[in-house]
Design a protein around this motif. Sequence first.
Motif, PDB file in Angstrom:
ATOM      1  N   HIS A 125       0.986  -1.322   0.156  1.00  0.00           N
ATOM      2  CA  HIS A 125      -0.171   0.038   0.018  1.00  0.00           C
ATOM      3  C   HIS A 125       0.860   1.167  -0.045  1.00  0.00           C
ATOM      4  CE1 HIS A 125      -3.067   2.383   2.375  1.00  0.00           C
ATOM      5  NE2 HIS A 125      -3.101   2.842   1.091  1.00  0.00           N
ATOM      6  N   THR A 126       0.969   1.830  -1.140  1.00  0.00           N
ATOM      7  CA  THR A 126       1.912   2.995  -1.340  1.00  0.00           C
ATOM      8  C   THR A 126       1.246   4.276  -1.240  1.00  0.00           C
ATOM      9  OG1 THR A 126       3.214   1.736  -2.902  1.00  0.00           O
ATOM     10  CG2 THR A 126       3.391   4.008  -2.668  1.00  0.00           C
ATOM     11  N   THR A 127       0.112   4.809  -1.742  1.00  0.00           N
ATOM     12  CA  THR A 127      -0.545   5.856  -1.900  1.00  0.00           C
ATOM     13  C   THR A 127      -1.559   6.194  -0.690  1.00  0.00           C
ATOM     14  OG1 THR A 127      -0.394   6.218  -4.308  1.00  0.00           O
ATOM     15  CG2 THR A 127      -1.813   7.613  -3.176  1.00  0.00           C
ATOM     16  N   ASN A 128      -1.323   6.864   0.235  1.00  0.00           N
ATOM     17  CA  ASN A 128      -2.157   7.145   1.339  1.00  0.00           C
ATOM     18  C   ASN A 128      -3.374   7.876   1.260  1.00  0.00           C
ATOM     19  OD1 ASN A 128      -2.908   6.674   4.246  1.00  0.00           O
ATOM     20  ND2 ASN A 128      -2.136   8.707   4.569  1.00  0.00           N
ATOM     21  N   CYS A 129      -3.432   8.962   0.312  1.00  0.00           N
ATOM     22  CA  CYS A 129      -4.432   9.759   0.138  1.00  0.00           C
ATOM     23  C   CYS A 129      -4.477  10.246  -1.378  1.00  0.00           C
ATOM     24  CB  CYS A 129      -4.069  11.072   0.943  1.00  0.00           C
ATOM     25  SG  CYS A 129      -2.609  12.218   0.642  1.00  0.00           S
ATOM     26  N   PHE A 130      -5.381  11.362  -1.460  1.00  0.00           N
ATOM     27  CA  PHE A 130      -5.494  11.396  -3.066  1.00  0.00           C
ATOM     28  C   PHE A 130      -4.416  12.494  -3.234  1.00  0.00           C
ATOM     29  CE2 PHE A 130      -9.918  10.249  -2.218  1.00  0.00           C
ATOM     30  CZ  PHE A 130     -10.377  10.082  -3.400  1.00  0.00           C
ATOM     31  N   LEU A 131      -3.794  12.314  -4.389  1.00  0.00           N
ATOM     32  CA  LEU A 131      -2.576  13.012  -5.107  1.00  0.00           C
ATOM     33  C   LEU A 131      -3.007  13.563  -6.372  1.00  0.00           C
ATOM     34  CD1 LEU A 131       0.427  10.637  -3.963  1.00  0.00           C
ATOM     35  CD2 LEU A 131      -0.611  12.569  -2.859  1.00  0.00           C
ATOM     36  N   GLN A 132      -3.163  14.959  -6.554  1.00  0.00           N
ATOM     37  CA  GLN A 132      -3.579  15.584  -7.726  1.00  0.00           C
ATOM     38  C   GLN A 132      -2.388  16.272  -8.308  1.00  0.00           C
ATOM     39  OE1 GLN A 132      -7.520  17.765  -7.874  1.00  0.00           O
ATOM     40  NE2 GLN A 132      -6.106  19.424  -8.591  1.00  0.00           N
ATOM     41  N   ILE A 133      -2.050  15.829  -9.886  1.00  0.00           N
ATOM     42  CA  ILE A 133      -1.072  16.592 -10.468  1.00  0.00           C
ATOM     43  C   ILE A 133      -1.739  17.474 -11.437  1.00  0.00           C
ATOM     44  CG2 ILE A 133       0.905  16.209 -11.866  1.00  0.00           C
ATOM     45  CD1 ILE A 133       0.774  13.264 -10.837  1.00  0.00           C
ATOM     46  N   GLU A 134      -1.239  18.954 -11.238  1.00  0.00           N
ATOM     47  CA  GLU A 134      -1.672  19.772 -12.166  1.00  0.00           C
ATOM     48  C   GLU A 134      -0.478  20.658 -12.557  1.00  0.00           C
ATOM     49  OE1 GLU A 134      -3.810  23.390 -10.108  1.00  0.00           O
ATOM     50  OE2 GLU A 134      -4.296  21.476  -8.972  1.00  0.00           O
ATOM     51  N   GLY A 135      -0.683  21.575 -13.541  1.00  0.00           N
ATOM     52  CA  GLY A 135       0.281  22.494 -14.166  1.00  0.00           C
ATOM     53  C   GLY A 135       0.720  23.683 -13.682  1.00  0.00           C
ATOM     54  N   THR A 136       1.642  24.126 -13.559  1.00  0.00           N
ATOM     55  CA  THR A 136       2.087  25.549 -13.086  1.00  0.00           C
ATOM     56  C   THR A 136       3.211  26.284 -13.942  1.00  0.00           C
ATOM     57  OG1 THR A 136       3.074  26.732 -11.334  1.00  0.00           O
ATOM     58  CG2 THR A 136       4.058  24.430 -11.696  1.00  0.00           C
ATOM     59  N   ASP A 137       3.065  27.438 -14.069  1.00  0.00           N
ATOM     60  CA  ASP A 137       4.044  28.156 -15.017  1.00  0.00           C
ATOM     61  C   ASP A 137       5.345  28.505 -14.388  1.00  0.00           C
ATOM     62  OD1 ASP A 137       1.975  28.398 -16.873  1.00  0.00           O
ATOM     63  OD2 ASP A 137       0.792  30.009 -15.991  1.00  0.00           O
ATOM     64  N   LYS A 138       5.437  28.094 -13.118  1.00  0.00           N
ATOM     65  CA  LYS A 138       6.771  28.052 -12.363  1.00  0.00           C
ATOM     66  C   LYS A 138       7.699  26.993 -12.870  1.00  0.00           C
ATOM     67  CE  LYS A 138       4.805  30.202  -8.109  1.00  0.00           C
ATOM     68  NZ  LYS A 138       4.581  30.180  -6.774  1.00  0.00           N
ATOM     69  N   ALA A 139       9.042  27.426 -12.839  1.00  0.00           N
ATOM     70  CA  ALA A 139      10.090  26.501 -13.270  1.00  0.00           C
ATOM     71  C   ALA A 139      10.167  25.286 -12.496  1.00  0.00           C
ATOM     72  CB  ALA A 139      11.338  27.259 -13.292  1.00  0.00           C
ATOM     73  N   GLU A 140      10.029  25.518 -11.160  1.00  0.00           N
ATOM     74  CA  GLU A 140      10.498  24.275 -10.070  1.00  0.00           C
ATOM     75  C   GLU A 140       8.930  23.747  -9.686  1.00  0.00           C
ATOM     76  OE1 GLU A 140      13.104  22.883  -9.432  1.00  0.00           O
ATOM     77  OE2 GLU A 140      14.136  24.599 -10.854  1.00  0.00           O
ATOM     78  N   PRO A 141       8.912  22.306  -9.460  1.00  0.00           N
ATOM     79  CA  PRO A 141       7.568  21.962  -9.070  1.00  0.00           C
ATOM     80  C   PRO A 141       7.493  22.224  -7.258  1.00  0.00           C
ATOM     81  CG  PRO A 141       9.428  20.183  -9.235  1.00  0.00           C
ATOM     82  CD  PRO A 141       9.890  21.427  -9.751  1.00  0.00           C
ATOM     83  N   TYR A 142       6.280  21.804  -6.936  1.00  0.00           N
ATOM     84  CA  TYR A 142       6.266  22.066  -5.401  1.00  0.00           C
ATOM     85  C   TYR A 142       4.902  21.487  -5.022  1.00  0.00           C
ATOM     86  CZ  TYR A 142       3.128  25.802  -6.736  1.00  0.00           C
ATOM     87  OH  TYR A 142       2.233  26.765  -7.432  1.00  0.00           O
ATOM     88  N   VAL A 143       4.614  21.331  -3.564  1.00  0.00           N
ATOM     89  CA  VAL A 143       3.585  20.599  -3.154  1.00  0.00           C
ATOM     90  C   VAL A 143       2.759  21.312  -2.269  1.00  0.00           C
ATOM     91  CG1 VAL A 143       2.808  18.542  -1.813  1.00  0.00           C
ATOM     92  CG2 VAL A 143       5.001  18.343  -3.647  1.00  0.00           C
ATOM     93  N   LEU A 144       1.528  21.586  -2.418  1.00  0.00           N
ATOM     94  CA  LEU A 144       0.507  22.159  -1.379  1.00  0.00           C
ATOM     95  C   LEU A 144      -0.368  20.995  -0.663  1.00  0.00           C
ATOM     96  CD1 LEU A 144      -0.999  25.082  -3.452  1.00  0.00           C
ATOM     97  CD2 LEU A 144       0.752  25.127  -2.003  1.00  0.00           C
ATOM     98  N   THR A 145      -0.009  21.121   0.658  1.00  0.00           N
ATOM     99  CA  THR A 145      -0.811  20.073   1.512  1.00  0.00           C
ATOM    100  C   THR A 145      -1.988  20.731   2.060  1.00  0.00           C
ATOM    101  OG1 THR A 145       0.355  21.009   3.413  1.00  0.00           O
ATOM    102  CG2 THR A 145       1.256  18.826   2.151  1.00  0.00           C
ATOM    103  N   PRO A 146      -3.162  19.813   2.236  1.00  0.00           N
ATOM    104  CA  PRO A 146      -4.367  20.325   3.120  1.00  0.00           C
ATOM    105  C   PRO A 146      -4.063  21.516   4.067  1.00  0.00           C
ATOM    106  CG  PRO A 146      -4.661  18.176   2.674  1.00  0.00           C
ATOM    107  CD  PRO A 146      -3.130  18.519   2.615  1.00  0.00           C
ATOM    108  N   GLY A 147      -4.776  22.686   4.268  1.00  0.00           N
ATOM    109  CA  GLY A 147      -4.902  23.555   5.402  1.00  0.00           C
ATOM    110  C   GLY A 147      -3.387  24.317   5.155  1.00  0.00           C
TER     111      GLY A 147
END
Length: 747
Positions: A125-147
């Motif tokens: 069991h690897t994925t514990n929650c919903f993971l949404q991948i969407e695009g950004t115009d920024k050059a580096e990726p980042y992650v936003l967590t709930p709250g």
Amino acid sequence: MSGSIIREKPTMLGPSRQDSVNNANSPLKLFTHAKTTITEIFKSISVYVGDANKFLDDVNKSDRNLLTNEKYKEIQQLKEKVNRILSIISRDHMKVVFFGRTSNGKSTTMNAMLRERILPVGMGHTTNCFLQIEGTDKAEPYVLTPGSDEPKSVSSLGNVGSALSREKLDSDSLVKILWPKEKCRLIRDDVVLVDSPGIDVSANLDQWIEQHCLDADVFVLVISAEATITVAEKKFLHNVAQRLSNPNIFILMNRWDATANEPEMVDSVRQQHLDRGLEFLCDELHICDRQEASEHRMFFISAREALLKRNKDPTSSPRTGFSDGHEERFAEFNNFEHEFEKCISKTAVQTKFEQHTNRGKEIISILRDTTSNIANRSQTLKQEAVQKLTDMDEKNNKLERELRSMTETAKDKIRHVSEDVYKRVAQTLNDEIRRLYTLIEEFDRPFSSDPEQIPLYKRDLHRWVEERLGSNLQTRLHHALHSSLDHVHREIKDRVKGVIENNERKTLVDSIVPRSDFAVSYRLDCLNLCSDFREDIQFKFSLGFTSLWQKFVQNQKESITGSKSNYELTSPSTSSLLSSTNDLLSTANNISALTTKSGLVALGGCALVWRSVGWKVLGVVAGIYGCLYAYERLMWTKKAQERAFKRQYADYASSKMKLIVDMTSGSASAQVQQELSMYFAQTIRYVDMEKDDLTDSMKQKKIEIDQLLKYIDKGKKLKKQGDQIDNELNDFSKQYLSSESLTNTNE
């Protein structure tokens, strides 16, 4: 708004799909082009709504009942609605949800589609929650967590999104992964991928669907080829089908590379999976027919092999991790992506932009109908206003003619009455002058011949004559003058009331009452008029030589004056008769003159008699003459002096007053003329007020017509603008939403 903003629809891909990241023929471009087009259309709608609101603001302030408050408030809210739709369109994307049991390869499949290891993968069991991948115009990726709005590093994804991490989130939590658009074609084309926890680890399926799946365009069920569709997976899809009408579902039989170890069982296992999948999709969910399901909805792939092919490790061997038949499985994966892209693009365009298109048409219809109704209503009101203006102009011209006519008529009336007053006063005053002797005789005040008392007596007599004469004139002329004035007053009032339409002004005209204290002033001013009067009340014997001589001279003057007067007044036809009469009068005058002269002859004869008859006869004559003198002297009393004074005053005053008959008559006529003119001015001003009100109403009506013309012109322009946008929406529907367009998308 010039030209159409509908763009050419991109050419769809053929069966062989290229792996190039910059493939311009990708079906996903349909959504991108449609999104750009509908955004431009709604920007035009926003401008249109703004123009319409400005127009309706002006209309609403005009208070002409062209727009109801309810409709005005409704349209005022359209601007906010359009802005909200634009905001939604900017966030619109193609959303796909991957689900299935734990360890079926959902994350691996997504990484293979993204061509990079983004999501954590591994055994168990690897994925514990919903993971949404969407695009950004920024050059580096980042992650936003709930709250939290604080960006986090992608390296922290293993801690927050992995089921193996100690920092576990709730299974219904959503972690967003913002990946640079330039690194992945799917993301650049507004595709959002959602990885879900295994549906076998939580009972909150309904909550998952409500929070994360209702806006999904495609659902991808990832099943391990070593197993089959379970009850949990069927239950999840049944719940989805209950909430979404006709959902788009793909079934991926992952790990198909495991069949390489049992090649003799491949076809039978494939058919078994295919039969069960078709039974579920077609017979239970009724999503599509069996041919479409078998050709376009079910695929047998190896996500691990596809990921290895697309994201190769430079240190590994070209054949590391690949089993026999991997090329066919990779082609199947490419075919799945192609069908997936066509389906999600078609579905997203239809489900997201069709609603926006219909809403845009509703907004355009509301504004177009409203502005068109205002324009039509304004046209009707303009025609009514033009007719009213024409009527008012005719009424104004008629009023102008009536005003001129009334003024001329009033002038004639006033002039006629003034002339009549002049004649009446002159005639009456002459009558009173002839009665002046009688009037003066009525003056009763003690008379004194004392030189100091004479001036006082004359002053009182002046006042008496002036008052009585003026009073007599007033008494004799009052009724006739006021009767004439009342008649003219009534005529003026009735004429003015006949022109005025305003009832309040008619009442005001009725309330105008001529001056009750008006009376013609007959000021004769006897004090100044007779200031040169010099009385002669000294005793004079009637048979004295001076008296006789004065009588003789006076008779001669009167004879000459009478002859001239008679001659001037006689017509030629009666000249012969008057000529004989004049002869008789001349004879009589001559006889009188001879008689007077005989007195002188008598004196001369007395002297001869005195010589002839002597003193006795002369004494008798002298005695008689003396007795006459004594008698007259004794009779020269105060009464006689008063009578003589009054007679002299009457003669003098009569001659003076005859000189002022014209002046007094003219003064009375002027007073009457002024009184009537004042009354006419008082009443006619209400006609002027009526005319001024009419002129103001005409000016206001012209302003109203100009304003209505602006409404008509602006309403027509807005309707034309709305028609253009509506055509744009219709073209958008034909190009992106019609069945023909969708059919072309599937080809």
